[in-house]
Design an enzyme around this catalytic site. Structure first.
Site, PDB file in Angstrom:
ATOM      1  N   ASN A  27       0.482  -1.158  -0.183  1.00 36.98           N
ATOM      2  CA  ASN A  27       0.302  -0.362  -0.165  1.00 36.98           C
ATOM      3  C   ASN A  27       0.586   0.678  -0.076  1.00 36.98           C
ATOM      4  O   ASN A  27       1.755   0.870   0.332  1.00 36.98           O
ATOM      5  CB  ASN A  27      -1.217   0.105   1.085  1.00 36.98           C
ATOM      6  CG  ASN A  27       0.022   0.083   2.838  1.00 36.98           C
ATOM      7  OD1 ASN A  27      -0.078  -1.444   3.379  1.00 36.98           O
ATOM      8  ND2 ASN A  27       0.394   0.784   3.238  1.00 36.98           N
ATOM      9  N   THR A  65       4.448   0.472  13.747  1.00 37.82           N
ATOM     10  CA  THR A  65       3.504   0.365  16.066  1.00 37.82           C
ATOM     11  C   THR A  65       4.725   2.098  16.571  1.00 37.82           C
ATOM     12  O   THR A  65       4.918   2.804  17.655  1.00 37.82           O
ATOM     13  CB  THR A  65       4.116  -1.162  16.855  1.00 37.82           C
ATOM     14  OG1 THR A  65       3.504  -1.903  16.496  1.00 37.82           O
ATOM     15  CG2 THR A  65       3.936  -0.488  18.117  1.00 37.82           C
ATOM     16  N   ALA A  67       8.283   2.187  16.848  1.00 35.30           N
ATOM     17  CA  ALA A  67       9.073   2.125  18.846  1.00 35.30           C
ATOM     18  C   ALA A  67      10.276   2.708  17.361  1.00 35.30           C
ATOM     19  O   ALA A  67      10.829   2.325  16.020  1.00 35.30           O
ATOM     20  CB  ALA A  67       9.217   0.461  18.926  1.00 35.30           C
ATOM     21  N   HIS A 118      11.045  -7.411  10.969  1.00 36.59           N
ATOM     22  CA  HIS A 118      12.162  -6.693  11.041  1.00 36.59           C
ATOM     23  C   HIS A 118      12.964  -7.461   9.928  1.00 36.59           C
ATOM     24  O   HIS A 118      14.249  -7.933  10.679  1.00 36.59           O
ATOM     25  CB  HIS A 118      12.981  -7.135  12.342  1.00 36.59           C
ATOM     26  CG  HIS A 118      12.020  -6.012  12.855  1.00 36.59           C
ATOM     27  ND1 HIS A 118      12.090  -6.128  14.518  1.00 36.59           N
ATOM     28  CD2 HIS A 118      10.788  -4.696  13.453  1.00 36.59           C
ATOM     29  CE1 HIS A 118      11.225  -4.834  14.759  1.00 36.59           C
ATOM     30  NE2 HIS A 118      10.229  -4.831  14.218  1.00 36.59           N
ATOM     31  N   ASN A 155      15.676  -1.915   5.572  1.00 38.46           N
ATOM     32  CA  ASN A 155      15.789  -2.639   6.817  1.00 38.46           C
ATOM     33  C   ASN A 155      17.322  -3.670   5.888  1.00 38.46           C
ATOM     34  O   ASN A 155      17.900  -4.349   6.810  1.00 38.46           O
ATOM     35  CB  ASN A 155      15.380  -3.468   7.706  1.00 38.46           C
ATOM     36  CG  ASN A 155      14.033  -2.526   7.936  1.00 38.46           C
ATOM     37  OD1 ASN A 155      14.659  -1.477   8.162  1.00 38.46           O
ATOM     38  ND2 ASN A 155      12.568  -3.523   8.251  1.00 38.46           N
ATOM     39  N   THR A 171      13.829   0.871  12.070  1.00 41.13           N
ATOM     40  CA  THR A 171      13.045   1.420  10.917  1.00 41.13           C
ATOM     41  C   THR A 171      14.611   2.520  11.751  1.00 41.13           C
ATOM     42  O   THR A 171      14.576   3.281  10.255  1.00 41.13           O
ATOM     43  CB  THR A 171      12.214   1.814  11.008  1.00 41.13           C
ATOM     44  OG1 THR A 171      11.304   0.885  11.337  1.00 41.13           O
ATOM     45  CG2 THR A 171      11.876   2.761  10.609  1.00 41.13           C
TER      46      THR A 171
END
Ligand SMILES: Cc1cc2nc3c(=O)[nH]c(=O)nc-3n(C[C@H](O)[C@H](O)[C@H](O)COP(=O)(O)OP(=O)(O)OC[C@H]3O[C@@H](n4cnc5c(N)ncnc54)[C@H](O)[C@@H]3O)c2cc1C
Length: 537
Positions: free
Chosen positions: A133, A142, A144, A470, A504, A516
């Site tokens: 998307n 999230t 973090a 990740h 990553n 990230t």
């Protein structure tokens, strides 16, 4: 915007083509646009645009049904709503079949790269997933954003350059440690972790709130960072339809066009119409995530020895604990003595109290620990056994370092294709004795923390490989072109003058912290180099 209209004239000659509109693609576009205002930038993404503002985080959508629909639209081949499984259900996903297994393995907004049962049985990384998307996984994450610890950092980038790139990345992502106001339960978590870990951590790395990519608005509500925030003024530029920045959704890059040591451009396909077009570009950036960037390079005949190899994923090891009444009472007394109770009390009814971290610092603490207050327990809990406020359940994630090996790799098929018609991927992945020992050591820490908090709710559960989302190392950077890396420290693919990659997958080290911020920092440094090349040509 021009992105979904197949009849409109598309730009066919640009300065920079960016493939992928996640946080890393957005970083490249923003830095180049800031430094070379005359540059014409085209960004393409295979997935649909979910919100009027391109790349907005879906958590900023207030209407729940609209939010669900945005998640489903990002899920490529699996266009249905997933349930929220418990840690235990997720850990036992292999015993399920069909749709039930898909719902258990994947997180809302993402889709497994190989969703069929046969493919899942054959894969050593069954939960490997992606988001398709505008905004990529960056519209679902999230948020973090910890800085990497001492041995997680890329050693061949100088400390000074690294600090600068990290600071810039934090600015672009709007990272703050003050997203959640102080509360009794939040303070109790921080106090307990601090007593256990602060004595072994250096002064600048004590236990604290997790840095998060989010802005607190004037009315106290949160605006989570998606790529729209990173793009900044380019979002308006895209909407105005000017030549400076164009974003095309549902447009997949099928192949890069190579001429000797240069990329001339790329072959694009507008998926709804099937219309194909060749775009020429002076510089090409591929930031199409850690799985699909190597996939596109492979499809284009760019196949350095290290491509797809050294892939690693954080070992997600989760457990839950209910905060004991004593812990809460002690926190309350401490806050009262400090005259901070009134405010804390006011805020302790917030459903989410916060996210905290114990940073990695080797050798004393070779783990990244993410500790989250959970408003809804993801663990089957017999609440009758819980004393006190049943909402005060804390998720403990203690992540060890994974050994990085050439033998862990993505195999790309020359004959079979995936849902998007790109080379099918099969991930070969395993754990070494060192990995199991590191996991056991992480679990020992997790048990220690759980005991300090109060009532452990479950034994730690190891999530299926791929759950972390990740994926790193699959297109890693290196200091030298010696066959163990795909690109240089500026993310430029070895042997190709004008092809940059990001995400990553370029991280070469073994890490345990959320990646990230590191990837965006590496992209900042790479994009600044790209801008100087653009200015010099
Ligand atoms: C639920 C969830 C929670 C997460 N939480 C955290 C967290 O707390 N902290 C953290 O650090 N990380 C987290 N992550 C990971 C984080 O989202 C990623 O690290 C980040 O989005 C990577 O950015 P990127 O730009 O490299 O790739 P992505 O955001 O994945 O974007 C890649 C884009 O490329 C597009 N694409 C792929 N192939 C092609 C092609 N051939 N042509 C055109 N477009 C293509 C895709 O559609 C996608 O939009 C989380 C991820 C998820 C899904």
């Amino acid at each position: 915007m021009k992105n979904t209209d197949s009849e409109k004239e598309f730009t066919t000659n640009v300065d920079v083509l960016v493939v992928g509109s996640g946080p890393v693609g957005a970083t490249f576009a923003r830095i180049v646009a800031d430094q070379v205002p005359t540059a014409r930038i085209l960004m393409v993404d295979a997935g649909p645009q979910l919100t009027a503002r391109p790349g907005m985080h879906v958590k900023n959508i207030r209407d729940l049904e609209e939010l669900n629909q945005a998640q489903i639209r990002s899920q490529g081949p699996t266009q249905f709503k997933y349930n929220a499984p418990s840690f235990a259900e997720r850990a036992s996903a292999a015993s399920k079949r069909g749709r039930e297994r898909l719902e258990t393995l994947a997180r809302p907004g993402t889709h497994l790269i190989n969703p069929s049962d046969d493919d899942l049985d054959a894969s050593n990384m069954p939960a490997a997933a992606a988001a398709t998307n505008v905004g990529g996984a960056g519209a679902h994450w999230t948020c973090a954003c910890p800085r990497p610890g001492n041995i997680e950092r890329v050693s061949f980038i100088s400390q000074e350059e690294w600090e600068q790139a990290c600071t810039k990345a934090e600015q672009l992502l709007k990272v703050t440690c003050d997203a959640f106001p102080e509360s009794i339960a939040g303070f109790a978590i921080q106090q307990t972790l601090g007593e256990l870990y602060n004595p072994i951590l250096p002064e600048d790395l004590k236990v604290r709130a997790m840095p998060l990519a989010v802005q607190v608005r004037e009315d106290g509500t949160l605006y989570w960072t998606g790529p729209d925030v990173i793009l900044g003024p380019l979002v308006e530029s895209a909407s105005e339809g000017n030549n400076r920045f164009e974003l095309r959704a549902e447009t997949i890059c099928r192949r890069l066009l190579i001429d000797g040591d240069h990329i001339n451009g790329a072959e694009l396909e507008h998926l709804p119409s099937g219309k194909r077009e060749t775009v020429t570009a002076r510089i090409v950036v591929v930031a199409a995530d850690s799985l699909r960037t190597p996939q596109l390079l492979w499809a284009s005949g760019i196949r350095p020895r290290a491509l797809g190899h050294y892939i690693n994923d954080h070992i997600f090891n989760m457990a839950g604990v209910a905060l004991s009444e004593q812990i809460l009472e002690r926190a309350r007394s401490t806050l009262e003595a400090a005259g901070r109770l009134n405010e804390s009390k006011r805020l302790s009814s917030e459903s989410i109290i916060g996210v905290f971290r114990v940073p990695l610092h080797a050798p004393e603490h070779p783990f990244h620990a993410q500790v989250m207050h959970l408003d809804v327990s993801p663990i089957p809990v017999d609440r009758s056994q819980l004393r006190g406020d049943p909402r005060h359940i804390v998720g403990l994630g203690w992540i060890p370092l994974k050994e990085i090996r050439f033998e862990d790799y993505i195999e790309f098929s020359d004959t079979d294709t995936d849902y998007f018609g790109m080379p099918k991927m099969t991930i070969h992945y395993g754990f070494t004795e060192k990995d199991w020992a590191a996991l056991e050591a992480a679990r020992a820490e997790q048990r220690r923390a759980a005991a300090a908090f109060g009532q452990p709710l479950d034994t730690p559960q190891m999530m299926p490989p791929g759950t972390s989302l990740h994926y790193q190392g699959s297109m890693r950077m290196g200091e030298y072109d010696d066959g163990t890396s795909v690109c240089d420290s500026y993310s430029r693919v070895w042997g190709l003058q004008n092809l940059f990659i990001g995400g990553n997958g370029v991280i070469p080290t073994s890490t345990a912290c959320n990646p990230t911020l590191t990837s965006v920092a590496l992209a900042v440094r790479a994009a600044e180099k790209l801008a100087t090349i653009l200015q010099g040509t």
